[in-house]
Write an enzyme that holds these catalytic residues in place. Structure first.
Site, mmCIF file in Angstrom:
data_model
loop_
_atom_site.group_PDB
_atom_site.id
_atom_site.type_symbol
_atom_site.label_atom_id
_atom_site.label_comp_id
_atom_site.label_asym_id
_atom_site.label_seq_id
_atom_site.Cartn_x
_atom_site.Cartn_y
_atom_site.Cartn_z
ATOM 1 N N ASP A 93 -9.692 0.662 14.373
ATOM 2 C CA ASP A 93 -10.463 0.481 13.130
ATOM 3 C C ASP A 93 -11.877 1.061 13.250
ATOM 4 O OD1 ASP A 93 -8.265 -0.902 12.023
ATOM 5 O OD2 ASP A 93 -8.973 -2.804 12.829
ATOM 6 N N ASN A 122 0.836 -1.216 0.000
ATOM 7 C CA ASN A 122 0.000 0.000 0.000
ATOM 8 C C ASN A 122 0.867 1.260 0.000
ATOM 9 O OD1 ASN A 122 -3.044 -0.441 0.130
ATOM 10 N ND2 ASN A 122 -2.260 -2.018 1.516
ATOM 11 N N ASN A 124 -6.149 5.352 7.878
ATOM 12 C CA ASN A 124 -5.733 3.951 7.874
ATOM 13 C C ASN A 124 -6.487 3.219 6.779
ATOM 14 O OD1 ASN A 124 -4.493 1.527 8.811
ATOM 15 N ND2 ASN A 124 -6.347 1.008 9.955
ATOM 16 N N SER A 172 -11.644 -0.700 3.291
ATOM 17 C CA SER A 172 -12.111 0.612 3.755
ATOM 18 C C SER A 172 -10.918 1.503 4.087
ATOM 19 C CB SER A 172 -12.927 0.473 5.049
ATOM 20 O OG SER A 172 -13.965 -0.473 4.900
HETATM 21 C C1 GRF Z 1 -3.199 -4.729 4.018
HETATM 22 O O1 GRF Z 1 -4.150 -5.710 3.756
HETATM 23 C C2 GRF Z 1 -3.789 -3.626 4.872
HETATM 24 O O2 GRF Z 1 -5.119 -3.360 4.570
HETATM 25 C C3 GRF Z 1 -3.676 -4.229 6.251
HETATM 26 O O3 GRF Z 1 -2.433 -4.883 6.265
HETATM 27 C C4 GRF Z 1 -2.093 -5.255 4.919
HETATM 28 C C5 GRF Z 1 -0.767 -4.622 4.631
HETATM 29 O O4 GRF Z 1 -0.279 -4.954 3.355
HETATM 30 N N1 GRF Z 1 -3.844 -3.235 7.281
HETATM 31 P P1 GRF Z 1 0.913 -4.141 2.721
HETATM 32 O O5 GRF Z 1 2.029 -4.114 3.762
HETATM 33 O O6 GRF Z 1 0.432 -2.766 2.390
HETATM 34 O O7 GRF Z 1 1.320 -4.914 1.496
#
Ligand code: GRF
Length: 204
Positions: free
Chosen positions: A148, A17, A110, A139
Site C-alpha cells: 500500500d 470493485n 491497487n 485511494s
Molecule cells: C475494498 O474495500 C478494497 O478497497 C479493499 O478490499 C475491499 C474489496 O471489496 N482492498 P470488493 O471485493 O471489491 O467488493
C-alpha cells in the site's frame, strides 16, 4: 480509437470493485477492455458476481501453491498469455513478491480503503474511527514493493460521522471506491494523469 488496452482484474472476495471496472469498460469510449479476471480464492463470491455479467474467472488457487514465489510465477504466466497491458488489484488479498512487482511496475494498480499514506494494511475503517479521524476515504495507487506504499494516483474523501461504526463507514466508502477506480484507470489510459515528483495528482 487506438487499440484498447487489455486489463486484468485480480480479486479475492466479493468483487464489487471488479464489477465497477467491468461496467466502466463497457463504454465504447473507455480505452480498455477486460482481458482476464483472476482470483486466488476458488470460493470467492466475485466468481458468481462476474458470471452474472457474463464473465468467467480464472482461478489460481492460492492454497495449492507451496510458496508465494511459485504462485507469482504462475500468475505472471497467466497474465502474459492473456496479453495483459494493465493489472488492477481489486480486493486481492495476497501480497505480491518483489519479482512480479518489478516486472509489472508502472502497469499495476491497487485500490485501498483509506486516504493513503494513512492507514496502510487491514482494518482501515476501524483504525480511522479509533484514532478519532474526521475524514477517511479511498485511494488508488501504483503498486510497488511496499505494501500500500506505491505512488498515490487519486483519492476521494469521506467524512466520518460521530456514531459511525466500521460497517456504516464502509457503506459510504465503497461507492466512492466504485467511482474512483474506473476514473483513475481511464485517466491513466488517456494519459491525463501524470505523476509529479512521485506524488498524488488527483484529489476529490
Ligand atoms: C475494498 O474495500 C478494497 O478497497 C479493499 O478490499 C475491499 C474489496 O471489496 N482492498 P470488493 O471485493 O471489491 O467488493
Amino acid at each position: 480509437m487506438a487499440d484498447k488496452k487489455r486489463v486484468a482484474i485480480l480479486f479475492s472476495g466479493r468483487g464489487s470493485n471488479m464489477i465497477a471496472l467491468l461496467k466502466a469498460m463497457k463504454s465504447p469510449d473507455f480505452g480498455a477492455t477486460p482481458a482476464i479476471l483472476i482470483t486466488d480464492n476458488p470460493k470467492a463470491e466475485g466468481i458468481e458476481n462476474a458470471g452474472m455479467w457474463g464473465f468467467e474467472c480464472h482461478v489460481i488457487d492460492g492454497a495449492s501453491y507451496k510458496d508465494n514465489d511459485s504462485f507469482d510465477i504462475e500468475l505472471d504466466k497467466v497474465l502474459q498469455s492473456a496479453r495483459v497491458d494493465v493489472v488492477c488489484l481489486a480486493g486481492f488479498m495476497r501480497i505480491l513478491g518483489a519479482d512480479i512487482v518489478d516486472k509489472w511496475v508502472g502497469r499495476i494498480l491497487n485500490i485501498h480503503p483509506s486516504l493513503l499514506p494513512k492507514y496502510k494494511g487491514l482494518n482501515t475503517h476501524k483504525r480511522a474511527i479509533e484514532e478519532g479521524e474526521t475524514w477517511t476515504g479511498v485511494s488508488v495507487h501504483f503498486v510497488n514493493k511496499i505494501v500500500d506504499g506505491g505512488p498515490v494516483l487519486g483519492r476521494k474523501k469521506v467524512k466520518i460521522k460521530k456514531n459511525d461504526t466500521k460497517e456504516s463507514l464502509e457503506k459510504r466508502v465503497l461507492p466512492k471506491e466504485h467511482e474512483l477506480y474506473p476514473l483513475i484507470l481511464k485517466k491513466i489510459l488517456d494519459g491525463s494523469l501524470d505523476l509529479k515528483n512521485g506524488k498524488t495528482i488527483f484529489d476529490t
